[in-house]
Design an enzyme around this catalytic site. Structure first.
Site, short mmCIF file in Angstrom:
data_model
loop_
_atom_site.label_atom_id
_atom_site.label_comp_id
_atom_site.label_asym_id
_atom_site.label_seq_id
_atom_site.Cartn_x
_atom_site.Cartn_y
_atom_site.Cartn_z
N PHE A 128 4.48 4.93 1.72
CA PHE A 128 3.34 5.83 1.64
C PHE A 128 3.53 6.92 2.70
CE2 PHE A 128 -1.10 7.10 2.43
CZ PHE A 128 -1.51 7.33 1.13
N ASP A 197 4.01 -3.19 6.35
CA ASP A 197 2.77 -2.60 5.86
C ASP A 197 2.31 -3.43 4.67
OD1 ASP A 197 0.85 -1.09 4.46
OD2 ASP A 197 1.65 0.80 5.19
N TYR A 222 -9.64 -1.99 2.37
CA TYR A 222 -10.52 -1.45 1.33
C TYR A 222 -9.92 -1.57 -0.07
CZ TYR A 222 -7.65 2.58 2.81
OH TYR A 222 -6.61 3.39 3.20
N LYS A 223 -8.75 -2.18 -0.20
CA LYS A 223 -8.15 -2.39 -1.52
C LYS A 223 -8.51 -3.79 -2.01
CE LYS A 223 -4.36 0.95 -1.00
NZ LYS A 223 -4.67 1.54 0.31
N ARG A 371 -1.34 4.55 -12.67
CA ARG A 371 -1.37 3.29 -11.92
C ARG A 371 -2.58 2.46 -12.36
NH1 ARG A 371 -1.05 3.16 -5.63
NH2 ARG A 371 -3.21 3.80 -5.97
#
Length: 400
Positions: A128, A197, A222-223, A371
């Site tokens: 990312f 990560d 938050y995922k 996605r």
């Protein structure tokens, strides 16, 4: 064909041991939410908890809540709740700050633990973007140089000059799961430290930080952990490294005696060294409440359902969507797959816009990636079948 796949979905939902977890989330019946790999759904009980935090803990107790409501110890307390989800023993995770800030802390601290002649920071070239930006800044600060490689190239890039390697557990674009045990072992064989990560793996699959000897790790909440927009990230520092962990952001919260207010810094013991300044209590306590949905749920059961959902989605896409309109970028092999399916599509922006208008919410990575994130706690097999069927209808309209 659609009738048989719908029947299969119904049978799979009937046998699903996690099906009751869906009731814990605020979801619209008419929407298939496949974007939990960007923002998890709201657990239903969180608003009531936050109302109590705001009206009673803040509104009535005010500053007393730092002690009486446990605000001060929240970063470690919530870290202990995340620890089992990523395979960490107690005392190694602290919650606070953003993923980016924690990447910076972990990288600089790792370099400071390395010998002076180890002047390279190896970085996942497919990571990312923020991880790369932060790594470049950490390299400038510490006088090291960046070596960008793909995870497949990582073992060959390691050597006596490697200080630390920063790798994503799951590729955010393709959903490819990288081999954390093997890559961590390769980093250690080179005499370096491994920083992982976990943003796209924690809460979706077993991680095994302790079992595989990971040195440091970071992740967002938050995922798949459903902590809410901008909920605080976490930092894992293996117990064996805590005494040597020298944070580049020493703040009063990471001081051994924070309320002494001394001009000189003395680092606290343990994971507390990962704290910096005053924690964001409102978002932190929302995260703590959200983690209640994990009570009685095993990560292994979540992983089994995740693989079944993504297998079924790929089966439905192959059955419903005419050949040539989409192609899977996500590996077929279970050992190489996270909890999302990424499809390349020539007209991806228009397709995703139309999908969302039809109640199937995924997301887009420009220019051509659709996605779909599968959160096993609230996504079912009927949702999955419907998403593939609507995708077929939408591509009919977009491609003509």
């Amino acid at each position: 064909m659609s009738e048989s796949l719908a029947q299969k979905a119904a049978a799979l939902d009937a046998a699903d041991e996690l099906v009751k977890q869906r009731e814990l989330f605020a979801l619209d019946e008419g929407t298939v939410y496949l974007d939990g790999n960007s923002l998890g759904a709201l657990p239903r009980h969180v608003p009531a908890r936050m109302a109590d935090v705001i009206t009673r803990e803040w509104g009535e107790l005010r500053i007393r809540s730092w002690d009486e409501s446990g605000w001060w110890t929240a970063p470690e307390r919530i870290g202990e709740r995340i620890a089992p989800l990523v395979g960490a023993a107690p005392g190694q995770i602290v919650v606070g700050d953003s993923t980016s800030v924690n990447v910076f802390k972990a990288l600089v601290a790792a370099v400071r633990m390395a010998d002076d002649d180890r002047d390279e920071i190896v970085v996942d070239a497919s990571t990312f973007p923020t991880d790369g930006y932060i790594a470049e800044s950490a390299a400038r600060l510490t006088g090291r140089r960046i070596v960008p490689v793909t995870p497949a190239e990582l073992p060959a890039a390691l050597g006596p000059r490697t200080a630390v390697a920063l790798v994503n557990h799951v590729d955010y674009r393709t959903g490819r799961l990288h081999d954390l045990p093997a890559l961590t072992a390769a980093v250690h064989e080179a005499g370096a430290l491994a920083v992982w990560d976990l943003c796209h793996s924690a809460g979706a699959l077993p991680v095994g930080l302790d079992a595989h000897g990971v040195d440091l790790a970071i992740g967002c909440t938050y995922k798949y952990l459903n902590g809410g927009p901008g909920s605080p990230a976490y930092l894992y520092v293996a117990e064996r490294h805590q005494a040597a962990f020298d944070s580049p952001l020493p703040g009063w919260n990471s001081h051994a005696d924070p309320f002494a207010m001394t001009p000189g810094f003395a680092a606290a013991d343990g994971a507390v060294r990962g704290r910096v300044g005053t924690p964001d209590i409102l978002s932190m306590l929302a995260l703590e409440a959200a983690l209640d949905v994990w009570e009685g749920v095993s990560v292994e059961a979540v992983r089994a359902k995740s693989l079944a959902l993504t297998d079924f989605f790929l089966e439905c896409v192959e059955a419903y969507v005419p050949q040539g309109r989409v192609a899977s970028l996500t590996p077929r092999a279970h050992a190489e797959r996270g909890s999302q399916v990424a499809l390349s599509c020539e007209r991806a922006p228009a397709v995703m816009e139309a999908l969302i208008a039809r109640g199937v919410v995924g997301d887009l990575r420009r220019p051509d990636v659709l996605r779909f994130g599968f959160t096993p706690l609230y996504v079912g097999f009927a949702d999955t079948e419907r998403a593939a069927r609507v995708l077929a209808d939408v591509t009919d309209g977009v491609f003509g």
